[in-house]
Scaffold this motif. Structure first.
Motif, PDB file in Angstrom:
ATOM      1  N   PRO A 164       0.836  -1.204   0.000  1.00  0.00           N
ATOM      2  CA  PRO A 164       0.000   0.000   0.000  1.00  0.00           C
ATOM      3  C   PRO A 164       0.871   1.255   0.000  1.00  0.00           C
ATOM      4  O   PRO A 164       1.839   1.354   0.750  1.00  0.00           O
ATOM      5  CB  PRO A 164      -0.802  -0.136   1.292  1.00  0.00           C
TER       6      PRO A 164
ATOM      7  N   LEU B 185      -5.361  -0.756 -13.410  1.00  0.00           N
ATOM      8  CA  LEU B 185      -5.390   0.272 -12.360  1.00  0.00           C
ATOM      9  C   LEU B 185      -6.340  -0.122 -11.239  1.00  0.00           C
ATOM     10  O   LEU B 185      -6.035   0.064 -10.052  1.00  0.00           O
ATOM     11  CB  LEU B 185      -5.796   1.618 -12.957  1.00  0.00           C
ATOM     12  N   ASP B 186      -7.498  -0.688 -11.600  1.00  0.00           N
ATOM     13  CA  ASP B 186      -8.450  -1.137 -10.580  1.00  0.00           C
ATOM     14  C   ASP B 186      -7.823  -2.215  -9.694  1.00  0.00           C
ATOM     15  O   ASP B 186      -8.013  -2.227  -8.471  1.00  0.00           O
ATOM     16  CB  ASP B 186      -9.720  -1.682 -11.244  1.00  0.00           C
TER      17      ASP B 186
ATOM     18  N   ASN C 126      -5.426  -0.670  -7.352  1.00  0.00           N
ATOM     19  CA  ASN C 126      -6.184  -0.028  -6.273  1.00  0.00           C
ATOM     20  C   ASN C 126      -6.530  -1.036  -5.191  1.00  0.00           C
ATOM     21  O   ASN C 126      -6.403  -0.739  -3.990  1.00  0.00           O
ATOM     22  CB  ASN C 126      -7.465   0.598  -6.814  1.00  0.00           C
ATOM     23  N   LYS C 127      -6.956  -2.235  -5.595  1.00  0.00           N
ATOM     24  CA  LYS C 127      -7.318  -3.259  -4.627  1.00  0.00           C
ATOM     25  C   LYS C 127      -6.114  -3.710  -3.805  1.00  0.00           C
ATOM     26  O   LYS C 127      -6.270  -4.164  -2.666  1.00  0.00           O
ATOM     27  CB  LYS C 127      -7.936  -4.462  -5.346  1.00  0.00           C
TER      28      LYS C 127
ATOM     29  N   ARG D 217      -2.735   3.769  -4.981  1.00  0.00           N
ATOM     30  CA  ARG D 217      -3.640   4.816  -5.449  1.00  0.00           C
ATOM     31  C   ARG D 217      -3.302   5.212  -6.892  1.00  0.00           C
ATOM     32  O   ARG D 217      -2.149   5.112  -7.317  1.00  0.00           O
ATOM     33  CB  ARG D 217      -3.528   6.051  -4.561  1.00  0.00           C
ATOM     34  N   ASP D 218      -4.320   5.691  -7.615  1.00  0.00           N
ATOM     35  CA  ASP D 218      -4.067   6.212  -8.960  1.00  0.00           C
ATOM     36  C   ASP D 218      -3.016   7.318  -8.922  1.00  0.00           C
ATOM     37  O   ASP D 218      -2.194   7.439  -9.837  1.00  0.00           O
ATOM     38  CB  ASP D 218      -5.356   6.775  -9.567  1.00  0.00           C
TER      39      ASP D 218
ATOM     40  N   ARG E 141      -6.938   9.445 -15.093  1.00  0.00           N
ATOM     41  CA  ARG E 141      -6.762   8.786 -13.793  1.00  0.00           C
ATOM     42  C   ARG E 141      -5.354   8.899 -13.233  1.00  0.00           C
ATOM     43  O   ARG E 141      -5.184   8.921 -12.010  1.00  0.00           O
ATOM     44  CB  ARG E 141      -7.139   7.303 -13.907  1.00  0.00           C
TER      45      ARG E 141
END
Length: 251
Positions: free
Chosen positions: A62, A90-91, A94-95, A99-100, A128
């Protein structure tokens, strides 16, 4: 003198190419395969089950800063305006806690002109994340990482050098002088400085440099060594058919 005639695409039309029969060593034909039903899922699966490398989930933490490199031949449109395949990547990041705002897409164009880069990527992707168009002749964009065993000075884009995780997306196809597209070619020449590219490409005079040759090809081996110096963590290579549809994915 007997010859063979081949019809080839030429400037939006077709032309006949005559080759003396005794000069033809082999004839390679393109075999089309049907496109994958879900190329986005195939890319994510490859990222999480790569060949001889840790999965993406083991590489990113993270808050990590990620550089996502795209080639300029066709994967830019696949990730961008045409297929928007960067969005599920990108999604997924994110998971995993990225972050974008911490992702930079780097247009790995080597020394090619790239006047239509933003158009090919498209507003949905560019809206994004940060976007960097590599400029091989701009010293302010480059960071020095050392030299390969063949003496090539490795200067690469700072956005790539400063990232915590570096992921490339390219394609598999025969090309000279690297033998094949794919692998570390996304770093050299993709995001390398002009001096790096020129030093590497001087080795084209080697008799080991030819289409499809990789194992003893000094240009290709130098590229892979530069990619190791750059810390390329994962490389996704796409196999496409004649319609530029994805038929297989490797990471």
């Amino acid at each position: 003198m007997a010859s063979r005639s081949f019809i080839v695409a030429w400037n939006g039309a077709q032309r006949a190419l005559e080759i003396p029969a005794e000069r033809i060593k082999a004839e390679l034909r393109f075999v089309d395969r049907p496109p994958l039903a879900d190329p986005a899922q195939a890319i994510l699966a490859a990222l999480e089950s790569p060949i001889a490398a840790p999965p993406l989930r083991a590489l990113v933490q993270p808050g990590a800063k990620v550089a996502l490199l795209t080639g300029d031949r066709m994967t830019d449109r696949m990730l961008g305006a045409r297929d928007r395949l960067a969005l599920p990547i990108l999604d997924h990041l994110n998971k995993l806690g990225v972050r974008d705002a911490d992702v930079t897409i780097v247009y790995a164009c080597g020394m090619h002109a790239h006047g239509h880069a933003r158009e090919r990527m498209g507003p949905e992707v560019l809206g994004r994340v940060r976007f960097v168009e590599h400029e091989a002749e701009d010293p302010s964009q480059l960071a020095y990482l050392g030299a390969t065993s063949r003496g090539t000075p490795v200067w690469i884009n700072k956005a790539v050098a400063e990232a915590d995780v570096r992921i490339g997306v390219g394609e598999v196809s025969p090309v000279g002088p690297a033998g094949w597209c794919g692998g570390g070619k996304i770093i050299l020449p993709g995001v390398s400085g002009a001096d790096t590219i020129e030093h590497n490409h001087r080795m084209v005079i080697s008799p080991q440099v030819r289409l499809g040759a990789i194992h003893r090809n000094p240009v290709r081996l130098d590229m892979e060594e530069a990619a190791d110096l750059a810390g390329l963590h994962l490389k996704v290579d796409l196999l496409v058919n004649s319609e530029e549809q994805i038929v297989d994915v490797f990471a």
